[in-house]
Every structure is written in structure tokens, then in C-alpha cells.
Design a protein around this motif. Structure first.
Motif, PDB file in Angstrom:
ATOM      1  N   ALA A 110       0.796  -1.299   0.161  1.00 63.12           N
ATOM      2  CA  ALA A 110      -0.042  -0.052   0.006  1.00 63.12           C
ATOM      3  C   ALA A 110       0.756   1.277  -0.088  1.00 63.12           C
ATOM      4  O   ALA A 110       0.530   2.360  -0.585  1.00 63.12           O
ATOM      5  N   ALA A 111       1.940   1.187   0.903  1.00 60.77           N
ATOM      6  CA  ALA A 111       2.816   2.459   0.863  1.00 60.77           C
ATOM      7  C   ALA A 111       3.613   2.774  -0.494  1.00 60.77           C
ATOM      8  O   ALA A 111       3.970   3.811  -0.820  1.00 60.77           O
ATOM      9  N   GLU A 112       3.690   1.567  -1.196  1.00 63.21           N
ATOM     10  CA  GLU A 112       4.415   1.672  -2.527  1.00 63.21           C
ATOM     11  C   GLU A 112       3.394   2.056  -3.808  1.00 63.21           C
ATOM     12  O   GLU A 112       3.960   2.690  -4.912  1.00 63.21           O
ATOM     13  N   LYS A 113       2.051   2.053  -3.718  1.00 64.62           N
ATOM     14  CA  LYS A 113       1.321   2.132  -4.741  1.00 64.62           C
ATOM     15  C   LYS A 113       1.287   3.422  -5.313  1.00 64.62           C
ATOM     16  O   LYS A 113       1.375   3.760  -6.589  1.00 64.62           O
ATOM     17  N   ASP A 114       1.246   4.550  -4.591  1.00 69.16           N
ATOM     18  CA  ASP A 114       1.382   5.826  -5.074  1.00 69.16           C
ATOM     19  C   ASP A 114       2.736   6.402  -5.879  1.00 69.16           C
ATOM     20  O   ASP A 114       2.860   7.136  -6.568  1.00 69.16           O
ATOM     21  N   VAL A 115       3.742   5.488  -5.142  1.00 69.15           N
ATOM     22  CA  VAL A 115       5.183   5.824  -5.759  1.00 69.15           C
ATOM     23  C   VAL A 115       5.242   5.205  -7.517  1.00 69.15           C
ATOM     24  O   VAL A 115       5.527   5.659  -8.225  1.00 69.15           O
ATOM     25  N   VAL A 116       4.338   4.183  -7.341  1.00 69.19           N
ATOM     26  CA  VAL A 116       4.414   3.085  -8.637  1.00 69.19           C
ATOM     27  C   VAL A 116       3.635   4.357  -9.830  1.00 69.19           C
ATOM     28  O   VAL A 116       4.172   4.602 -11.007  1.00 69.19           O
TER      29      VAL A 116
END
Length: 145
Positions: A110-116
Motif C-alpha cells: 500500500a505504501a508503494e502504490k502512490d510511488v508506482v
């Protein structure tokens, strides 16, 4: 005219990525045909431009991206047509690998979704800059500037 040298170069890099990432003989044969057709189309486009068969104002087709610029800065793309073409290939490779994450988005933390998602957006902006730069460089070359 919907195609430009930059858009044709973009298509060719994507075909090459597909060839690299598949082992299916039928698909490889189809991709090989696409590669040959695109190479011929690029050659014809360049020849037509050099011979004055394509008006200068039709050698570029700006992406006209409408986006919030603040927070979405991308590096400026500089260099010769060949150098920018190489950068376009690199950007499309990076896009390919980032897009792979989206195909299994549920496995992305979840913490990486915005980064992707942000990285995909920035890479797409960079891709469009490369395409526009190829077109601009080629137009200047043809115009004799």
C-alpha cells in the motif's frame, strides 16, 4: 499526418521490447514483421521529408500534455536525434518494468502504490519529451537550421 519520426521511433522501441520479453514463436514472427514495416516506414518518412514531400509544419506533432507542472518536473532532454532516440529506448524500458508492477497491483505494498503511479506518470512525460525532441531536431535538420 498522425505519424512523426519521434512517434515511429517510439513504436519501434516498443516492438523491440516486446521481442525481448517473449519466447512465443508466432508472436516473434509477427513482431519481426512489425519491426520491418516500421523500419521501412521510418526510412520512407525520412526520405519524403528530405525530398520536401512533407511540409515542415507536419514534421512535428506536439504531445500538448495538459498536466499540473508543479511536482511533475521531468529532466530536459537534450542531444542529437540518436542520443534522444537512445534515451527514448531507455525510458520505454523503464516504463515497461514499472507497468509490470501494475499488472499485479494487488501485490504492491500500500505504501508503494502512490510511488508506482507517480513514476509511471513521470516516465510518460519523459517519453513525450523524447518524442517531441526527436521531432524538433529532425524539423530543424530538414529546415537547414
Amino acid at each position: 499526418m498522425a505519424e512523426t519520426l519521434g512517434s515511429l521511433c517510439d513504436k519501434l522501441t516498443i516492438v523491440k521490447l516486446k521481442q525481448y520479453h517473449t519466447e512465443d514463436d508466432t508472436r516473434l514472427q509477427s513482431l519481426s514483421q512489425q519491426e520491418q514495416m516500421l523500419a521501412a516506414e521510418i526510412n520512407d518518412f525520412i526520405a519524403d521529408a528530405v525530398n520536401g514531400l512533407i511540409p515542415l509544419d507536419q514534421l512535428t506533432f506536439k504531445a500538448n500534455k495538459v498536466f499540473k507542472q508543479q511536482g511533475n518536473e521531468v529532466k530536459d532532454v537534450q542531444g542529437t536525434i540518436g542520443e534522444v532516440f537512445a534515451e527514448l529506448a531507455k525510458v520505454n524500458c523503464d516504463l515497461w518494468h514499472e507497468q509490470e508492477k501494475v499488472y499485479e497491483f494487488e501485490t504492491v505494498a500500500a505504501a508503494e502504490k502512490d510511488v508506482v503511479v507517480k513514476k509511471l506518470a513521470i516516465l510518460n512525460l519523459q517519453r513525450n519529451k523524447c518524442i517531441d525532441n526527436i521531432d524538433t531536431n529532425f524539423t530543424r535538420m530538414i529546415a537547414g537550421k
